[in-house]
Design an enzyme around this catalytic site. Structure first.
Site, PDB file in Angstrom:
ATOM      1  N   ALA A 117       0.872  -1.171   0.000  1.00  0.00           N
ATOM      2  CA  ALA A 117       0.000   0.000   0.000  1.00  0.00           C
ATOM      3  C   ALA A 117       0.911   1.224   0.000  1.00  0.00           C
ATOM      4  CB  ALA A 117      -0.867  -0.011   1.244  1.00  0.00           C
ATOM      5  N   GLY A 169       0.581  -4.977   0.833  1.00  0.00           N
ATOM      6  CA  GLY A 169      -0.571  -5.031  -0.073  1.00  0.00           C
ATOM      7  C   GLY A 169      -0.262  -5.719  -1.392  1.00  0.00           C
ATOM      8  N   GLU A 178      -0.620  -9.292  -0.616  1.00  0.00           N
ATOM      9  CA  GLU A 178      -2.059  -9.490  -0.385  1.00  0.00           C
ATOM     10  C   GLU A 178      -2.824  -9.511  -1.709  1.00  0.00           C
ATOM     11  OE1 GLU A 178      -1.939  -6.293   2.543  1.00  0.00           O
ATOM     12  OE2 GLU A 178      -2.968  -7.637   3.938  1.00  0.00           O
ATOM     13  N   GLU A 186       4.420  -5.121   7.385  1.00  0.00           N
ATOM     14  CA  GLU A 186       3.626  -4.062   8.029  1.00  0.00           C
ATOM     15  C   GLU A 186       3.967  -3.795   9.490  1.00  0.00           C
ATOM     16  OE1 GLU A 186       2.407  -6.306   5.919  1.00  0.00           O
ATOM     17  OE2 GLU A 186       0.819  -5.450   4.679  1.00  0.00           O
TER      18      GLU A 186
END
Ligand code: COA
Length: 262
Positions: A66, A112, A115, A135
């Site tokens: 992200a 992300g 993911e 993270e």
């Protein structure tokens, strides 16, 4: 349809979507997530598209996570909304698409990025790829499905270890294959051709059956859903499709099936 952060290319029935922010290692900002949402809707509604391949631009990254710069100053409420919105528009959207999506993991798949790869129906990685969920080193946890999908794919113990190690838990492609996190590892220059070949083989099958298979497999991982019951229902529904008549008819007539996706 035009996109700022995506490249779209069709090769026969296969649509290649490339996340195109290479100078930011294809980090997922909200604009890119919105565009992916649109691109998925577009592919789903286009009968000429039967299988999707998702990759990142450049040699270095699939997606490096992200966009940290975008969310660094978010409040609790904004953080929660970021996660919920991402699940809805992108990660659940990919997983529940009624067309197969293959992740071509061409480099770093972090946070992300991993993911997103895990939301795809399966993954092929280049030898140079590195996968991880860093993270916790940023003071946050995986918020785009990582805590759930990693455990589903590799088991709870390995998932816990990777998540708790943060950036130290990053693994190379070969190890990811041993874990079952990626299905194949190939030299970088063969990644796209391998994925396109797999995709075009998949595209020869009945689109209605492909969608039904995705829904049935997914049902086994939905809390409260009865996967075997869903399989019975999806199996039964296939008997009412033109694709089923075509597939079984072609077998008996000893010819190649021509599926219409209905
Ligand atoms: N969000 C925002 N920008 C990112 C990013 C991310 N997740 N990952 C990389 N970038 C940006 C960098 O800030 C840099 O931009 P700049 O040139 O404008 O400063 C550019 O991409 C290149 O990255 P850089 O860090 O210089 O490359 P590197 O080769 O030194 O390191 C990584 C590569 C992947 C190890 C490193 O970029 C990294 O750790 N990224 C964050 C990974 C992460 O924690 N992801 C989870 C987010 S929740």
């Amino acid at each position: 349809m035009s996109y700022q952060n995506l490249l779209i290319a069709d090769e026969g029935p296969v649509r290649l979507i490339t996340i195109n922010r290479p100078d930011q290692l294809n980090a997922l900002n909200r604009a890119t997530i919105d565009e992916l949402d649109r691109a998925l809707n577009d592919a789903e509604g286009d009968p000429s598209v039967r299988v999707l391949v998702l990759t990142g631009s450049g040699a270095k990254a699939f997606v490096a996570g992200a966009d940290i710069k975008e969310f660094a100053h978010f409040s609790v409420e904004e953080g929660k909304a970021l996660s919920a919105d991402g699940h809805d528009k992108l990660f659940n959207h990919v997983e529940r698409l009624n067309k197969p999506v293959i992740a071509a993991v061409n480099g770093f798949a972090l946070g992300g990025g991993l993911e997103l790869a895990m939301s795809c129906h399966f993954r092929v990685a280049s030898e140079t790829a590195k996968l991880g969920l860093p993270e916790v080193g940023l003071g946050v946890i995986p918020g785009y499905g990582g805590t759930q999908r990693l455990a589903q794919l590799v088991g709870k113990g390995k998932a816990m270890e990777m998540i708790l190690l943060g950036s130290s838990g990053m693994i190379p492609a070969a190890e990811a294959q041993q874990w079952g996190l990626v299905n194949h590892v190939v030299p970088a220059d063969q990644l796209l051709s391998t994925c396109m070949e797999l995709a075009s083989k998949i595209a020869r099958n009945s689109p209605t059956a492909l969608g039904a298979a995705i829904r049935a497999v997914n049902a086994g991982y939905e809390p409260g859903a009865d996967g075997l019951q869903r399989e019975i229902e999806e199996f039964g529904k296939c008997f009412g499709t033109a694709d089923f008549k075509e597939g079984t008819g072609a077998f008996m007539e000893k010819r190649k099936a021509e599926f219409k996706g209905a």
